[in-house]
Design a protein around this motif. Structure first.
Motif, PDB file in Angstrom:
ATOM      1  N   TYR A 292       0.853  -1.171   0.000  1.00  0.00           N
ATOM      2  CA  TYR A 292       0.000   0.000   0.000  1.00  0.00           C
ATOM      3  C   TYR A 292       0.898   1.233   0.000  1.00  0.00           C
ATOM      4  O   TYR A 292       2.127   1.126   0.032  1.00  0.00           O
ATOM      5  N   ASN A 293       0.298   2.406  -0.015  1.00  0.00           N
ATOM      6  CA  ASN A 293       1.001   3.671   0.146  1.00  0.00           C
ATOM      7  C   ASN A 293       0.478   4.337   1.408  1.00  0.00           C
ATOM      8  O   ASN A 293      -0.586   3.969   1.917  1.00  0.00           O
TER       9      ASN A 293
ATOM     10  N   VAL B 107      -2.699   7.403   6.777  1.00  0.00           N
ATOM     11  CA  VAL B 107      -3.739   6.678   6.058  1.00  0.00           C
ATOM     12  C   VAL B 107      -3.078   5.690   5.104  1.00  0.00           C
ATOM     13  O   VAL B 107      -2.225   6.078   4.302  1.00  0.00           O
ATOM     14  N   GLU B 108      -3.464   4.431   5.199  1.00  0.00           N
ATOM     15  CA  GLU B 108      -3.006   3.423   4.246  1.00  0.00           C
ATOM     16  C   GLU B 108      -3.997   3.394   3.085  1.00  0.00           C
ATOM     17  O   GLU B 108      -5.204   3.323   3.316  1.00  0.00           O
ATOM     18  N   PHE B 109      -3.489   3.481   1.852  1.00  0.00           N
ATOM     19  CA  PHE B 109      -4.387   3.418   0.697  1.00  0.00           C
ATOM     20  C   PHE B 109      -3.716   2.660  -0.437  1.00  0.00           C
ATOM     21  O   PHE B 109      -2.489   2.589  -0.513  1.00  0.00           O
ATOM     22  N   LYS B 110      -4.536   2.075  -1.295  1.00  0.00           N
ATOM     23  CA  LYS B 110      -4.043   1.252  -2.400  1.00  0.00           C
ATOM     24  C   LYS B 110      -4.457   1.875  -3.732  1.00  0.00           C
ATOM     25  O   LYS B 110      -5.478   1.530  -4.301  1.00  0.00           O
TER      26      LYS B 110
ATOM     27  N   SER C 113     -10.418   6.551  -4.105  1.00  0.00           N
ATOM     28  CA  SER C 113     -10.006   5.313  -3.469  1.00  0.00           C
ATOM     29  C   SER C 113     -10.410   5.364  -2.004  1.00  0.00           C
ATOM     30  O   SER C 113     -10.746   6.420  -1.478  1.00  0.00           O
ATOM     31  N   GLU C 114     -10.343   4.216  -1.368  1.00  0.00           N
ATOM     32  CA  GLU C 114     -10.588   4.170   0.064  1.00  0.00           C
ATOM     33  C   GLU C 114      -9.244   4.072   0.775  1.00  0.00           C
ATOM     34  O   GLU C 114      -8.248   3.650   0.207  1.00  0.00           O
ATOM     35  N   GLY C 115      -9.238   4.486   2.022  1.00  0.00           N
ATOM     36  CA  GLY C 115      -8.054   4.376   2.851  1.00  0.00           C
ATOM     37  C   GLY C 115      -8.475   3.992   4.258  1.00  0.00           C
ATOM     38  O   GLY C 115      -9.660   4.020   4.597  1.00  0.00           O
ATOM     39  N   TYR C 116      -7.493   3.638   5.070  1.00  0.00           N
ATOM     40  CA  TYR C 116      -7.766   3.135   6.411  1.00  0.00           C
ATOM     41  C   TYR C 116      -6.777   3.768   7.386  1.00  0.00           C
ATOM     42  O   TYR C 116      -5.588   3.899   7.078  1.00  0.00           O
ATOM     43  N   THR C 117      -7.267   4.170   8.562  1.00  0.00           N
ATOM     44  CA  THR C 117      -6.402   4.782   9.566  1.00  0.00           C
ATOM     45  C   THR C 117      -6.932   4.500  10.965  1.00  0.00           C
ATOM     46  O   THR C 117      -8.063   4.024  11.126  1.00  0.00           O
ATOM     47  N   VAL C 118      -6.121   4.818  11.949  1.00  0.00           N
ATOM     48  CA  VAL C 118      -6.495   4.685  13.358  1.00  0.00           C
ATOM     49  C   VAL C 118      -6.256   6.029  14.034  1.00  0.00           C
ATOM     50  O   VAL C 118      -5.187   6.632  13.865  1.00  0.00           O
ATOM     51  N   CYS C 119      -7.230   6.490  14.799  1.00  0.00           N
ATOM     52  CA  CYS C 119      -7.101   7.757  15.514  1.00  0.00           C
ATOM     53  C   CYS C 119      -6.057   7.605  16.628  1.00  0.00           C
ATOM     54  O   CYS C 119      -6.161   6.688  17.446  1.00  0.00           O
ATOM     55  N   PRO C 120      -5.066   8.492  16.691  1.00  0.00           N
ATOM     56  CA  PRO C 120      -4.055   8.384  17.735  1.00  0.00           C
ATOM     57  C   PRO C 120      -4.582   8.765  19.120  1.00  0.00           C
ATOM     58  O   PRO C 120      -3.960   8.446  20.124  1.00  0.00           O
TER      59      PRO C 120
END
Length: 101
Positions: free
Chosen positions: A4-5, A24-27, A63-70
């Motif tokens: 991913y990027n 954010v991880e996105f492909k 595109s979609e991306g994925y993250t986690v709130c710190p």
């Protein structure tokens, strides 16, 4: 292993509503673990077998991306908008359920 990027961006968390710097991880584009910021040009080609099937018309895509709130450590999905190969916007997608309960 899936490649991913990363996109470094400040986002408002849909859960705790605090703003934070997120990874954010996105492909999308050449998947080579490259780190981007808003306004950067997305790279589409030049890798080692990880190139996208083809560059979209005029370099425009979502595109979609994925993250986690710190802050609250809850995950959420985002929408990443690319126009003319530039990463223009990232917005939370509160309608999509994350992985962390």
């Amino acid at each position: 292993m899936s490649l991913y990027n990363l996109l470094l961006v400040e986002l408002g968390c849909p859960w705790c509503h605090r703003r934070a710097a997120c990874e954010v991880e996105f492909k999308l584009g050449l998947l080579d673990l490259r780190t981007y910021r808003l306004g950067d040009t997305l790279r589409w080609a030049g890798g080692h077998g990880n190139e996208p099937l083809r560059r979209p018309d005029e370099g425009c895509a979502e595109s979609e991306g994925y993250t986690v709130c710190p802050h609250c450590e809850r995950d959420f999905w985002v929408r990443v908008e690319i126009r003319n190969d530039l990463i223009l916007a990232v917005t939370a997608d509160p309608g999509r359920q994350g992985y962390i309960a």
